[in-house]
Design an enzyme around this catalytic site. Structure first.
Site: not given
Length: 303
Positions: A48, A62, A89, A91, A116, A118, A126, A161, A191, A213
């Site tokens: 990952y 982040d 990731d 975002d 993914h 989101e 985060c 996500r 999440e 996660n």
């Protein structure tokens, strides 16, 4: 040597096959290409690549400051060093639906097995911090539809996500996840689930694999892989764990250097030179130049 021998398309096919078989796949987070190879050596199922880790690697929080070019470039460096599939990731997709489409094709070209997207607003934060905000369902679905439409390799895994659990509750999370599956998502990353029962509900109500996660110091308990498997989870990630461990060890070593003036007392905690050379496959480079690997290392010397 130099890079993995398994083509990206084959990594994607294998990932899809294993997901369809109902296995629980374990994806520790790699913080650099070499750590990805170590994850492979230790027998895990995939790698990952965390957006939080990529940001931290640049000394940034982040909050969506990294660019597609930075993320895809680092993702390519990591993915090429392991035979395992790598999920990255992305975002919020780096912009509007057309940007999301470009993101997917760029990540495909970089050799990733999946990503993914989101449903947070920009600037994102985060997933385990308070004060998050999410876009409306229509906007979230447009991002996923754009990703699916742009995909050229049908085995490239597009995961949605959703961060809505922390904003509107569990019922809203289930509804949002269903809408994202309807939009074409291959899997769901819910999440900041707080309990095993929440994972169980998500898994039972969705016709798609779900990801757990297991990040430290967050909203979720740190469940075991067996607990997650029993709850119906298909993929588990430890996104920042290896970076946290590495940075913690580095901090302790620097303290030792300050206190003792040398690192002799920490040699037992270090990766030995011979293990490093084995991990980077130093000897294989002898195929090109016999002067590259013409030495032996005595582990007893602690070099």
């Amino acid at each position: 040597m130099l890079y993995s021998t398994t083509p990206a398309a084959e990594k994607r096919r294998i990932l899809r096959e294993r997901l369809a078989a109902g296995e629980l796949l374990r994806f520790p987070g790699a913080f650099n290409p070499l750590s990805a190879r170590l994850i492979e050596r230790k027998g895990f199922d995939g790698v990952y690549i965390s957006g939080a880790v990529l940001s931290a690697d640049l000394g940034l929080p982040d909050i969506g400051l990294t660019t597609l070019t930075e993320v895809a470039g680092r993702g390519q460096q990591i993915a090429r060093m392991t035979e395992l599939p790598a999920i990255i990731d992305a975002d919020t997709g780096f912009g509007e639906p057309m940007n999301v489409a470009r993101t997917i094709q760029t990540l495909e070209d970089a050799g990733l097995a999946g990503t993914h997207i989101e449903d947070q607003i920009n600037p994102k934060r985060c997933g385990h911090l308070d004060g998050k905000a999410v876009v409306d369902e229509s906007t979230a679905a447009k991002r996923i539809r754009a990703a699916v439409d742009a995909r050229r390799d049908p085995n490239f895994l597009i995961m949605a996500r959703t961060d809505i659990r922390a904003v509107e509750g569990m019922d809203a999370a289930v509804d949002r996840a269903k809408a994202l599956v309807d939009a074409g998502a291959d899997a769901i990353f819910p999440e900041a689930m707080r309990t095993l029962a929440e994972f169980e509900r998500m898994a039972s109500e969705l016709d798609a694999p779900i990801l757990a996660n297991m990040t430290e110091f967050g909203k979720s308990e740190l469940f075991t892989t067996q607990q997650l498997k029993d709850a119906g989870v298909s993929i588990v990630i430890w996104p920042v764990s290896m970076l946290r461990i590495a940075m913690g060890a580095t901090g302790r070593a620097l303290d030792t250097l300050n206190a003792e003036g040398h690192l002799t007392s920490t040699l037992g905690e270090m990766q030995h030179r011979s293990d490093l050379y084995d991990l980077i496959d130093y000897e294989s480079y002898n195929h090109f130049d016999t002067n590259v690997f013409n030495f032996t290392i005595d582990k007893e010397l602690g070099l």
